[in-house]
Design an enzyme around this catalytic site. Structure first.
Site, PDB file in Angstrom:
ATOM      1  N   HIS A  48      31.303   5.939  57.305  1.00  0.00           N
ATOM      2  CA  HIS A  48      30.822   5.666  55.926  1.00  0.00           C
ATOM      3  C   HIS A  48      31.996   5.652  54.958  1.00  0.00           C
ATOM      4  O   HIS A  48      32.151   6.617  54.218  1.00  0.00           O
ATOM      5  CB  HIS A  48      29.820   6.729  55.519  1.00  0.00           C
ATOM      6  CG  HIS A  48      28.961   6.354  54.357  1.00  0.00           C
ATOM      7  ND1 HIS A  48      29.319   6.561  53.042  1.00  0.00           N
ATOM      8  CD2 HIS A  48      27.745   5.774  54.314  1.00  0.00           C
ATOM      9  CE1 HIS A  48      28.342   6.156  52.243  1.00  0.00           C
ATOM     10  NE2 HIS A  48      27.370   5.686  52.988  1.00  0.00           N
ATOM     11  N   ILE A  54      33.525   6.413  51.318  1.00  0.00           N
ATOM     12  CA  ILE A  54      32.700   6.866  50.199  1.00  0.00           C
ATOM     13  C   ILE A  54      31.812   7.990  50.716  1.00  0.00           C
ATOM     14  O   ILE A  54      31.145   7.835  51.747  1.00  0.00           O
ATOM     15  CB  ILE A  54      31.837   5.724  49.621  1.00  0.00           C
ATOM     16  CG1 ILE A  54      32.740   4.609  49.078  1.00  0.00           C
ATOM     17  CG2 ILE A  54      30.906   6.254  48.538  1.00  0.00           C
ATOM     18  CD1 ILE A  54      31.984   3.369  48.654  1.00  0.00           C
ATOM     19  N   GLY A  57      25.650   9.569  49.258  1.00  0.00           N
ATOM     20  CA  GLY A  57      24.776  10.183  48.264  1.00  0.00           C
ATOM     21  C   GLY A  57      23.883  11.248  48.869  1.00  0.00           C
ATOM     22  O   GLY A  57      23.635  12.284  48.253  1.00  0.00           O
ATOM     23  N   VAL A  58      23.394  11.022  50.080  1.00  0.00           N
ATOM     24  CA  VAL A  58      22.526  12.000  50.721  1.00  0.00           C
ATOM     25  C   VAL A  58      23.259  13.326  50.938  1.00  0.00           C
ATOM     26  O   VAL A  58      22.653  14.401  50.839  1.00  0.00           O
ATOM     27  CB  VAL A  58      21.918  11.438  52.037  1.00  0.00           C
ATOM     28  CG1 VAL A  58      22.979  11.262  53.101  1.00  0.00           C
ATOM     29  CG2 VAL A  58      20.788  12.300  52.520  1.00  0.00           C
ATOM     30  N   GLU A  62      22.267  16.955  49.417  1.00  0.00           N
ATOM     31  CA  GLU A  62      22.205  18.129  50.284  1.00  0.00           C
ATOM     32  C   GLU A  62      23.100  19.252  49.766  1.00  0.00           C
ATOM     33  O   GLU A  62      22.710  20.420  49.787  1.00  0.00           O
ATOM     34  CB  GLU A  62      22.594  17.760  51.722  1.00  0.00           C
ATOM     35  CG  GLU A  62      22.690  18.935  52.678  1.00  0.00           C
ATOM     36  CD  GLU A  62      21.378  19.684  52.917  1.00  0.00           C
ATOM     37  OE1 GLU A  62      21.447  20.856  53.338  1.00  0.00           O
ATOM     38  OE2 GLU A  62      20.290  19.108  52.706  1.00  0.00           O
TER      39      GLU A  62
END
Length: 153
Positions: A48, A54, A57-58, A62
């Site tokens: 990723h 980057i 977002g997840v 978390e």
């Protein structure tokens, strides 16, 4: 102030899913500020994205959720880390999620959460993540502290 060793006594998460490096401030029943140093050595950057890494977002959500779990746990049980072995924080809802600026290796991701509402073991929290005083993501979280079905450490 809480270092990673103390955090590990409270949260059940371990590498690669422990996403809070340090707690800077915690006011029980009110707020928490914590951070994670994002490095190129994170496993997530293998995919990723390898050519333009980057931080997902997840993972930001978390990390905010873990900081919220620390806030809820410490608000209810103080410094009693033995209690942490018998409890677990479950997240019930994640609402109004917004991602504003990409997070990249080298960033210090600062989580700032405040309590919106607390009733019994249920916590509603407002959460924002910052890099260099800029909001990079935000959401509202609802969580519940419950008895763990696995009380082993």
């Amino acid at each position: 102030m809480m270092d990673v060793n103390k955090i590990r006594e409270i949260l059940p998460h371990r590498y690669p899913m422990l996403l809070v490096d340090r707690v800077v401030s915690l006011i029980p029943n009110e707020s928490i500020e914590a951070y994670k140093n994002v490095t190129i050595n994170e496993e997530v950057f293998l995919g990723h994205f390898p050519r333009q890494p980057i931080y997902p977002g997840v993972m930001q959500i978390e990390g905010m959720a873990q900081a919220g779990g620390l806030l809820a746990f410490c608000s209810m049980f103080g410094d009693n880390v033995e209690e942490a072995k018998t409890k677990i924080v479950y997240f019930m809802t994640i609402d109004n999620v917004k991602f504003r600026i990409p997070v990249v290796p080298g960033d210090k991701l600062v989580y700032k959460l405040s309590v919106l509402k607390h009733r019994g073991s249920i916590w509603s929290l407002s959460a924002q993540a910052f890099v260099d005083d800029n909001v990079v993501s935000e959401c509202e979280l609802k969580a519940m502290i419950a008895d763990s079905t696995d009380s082993k450490s």
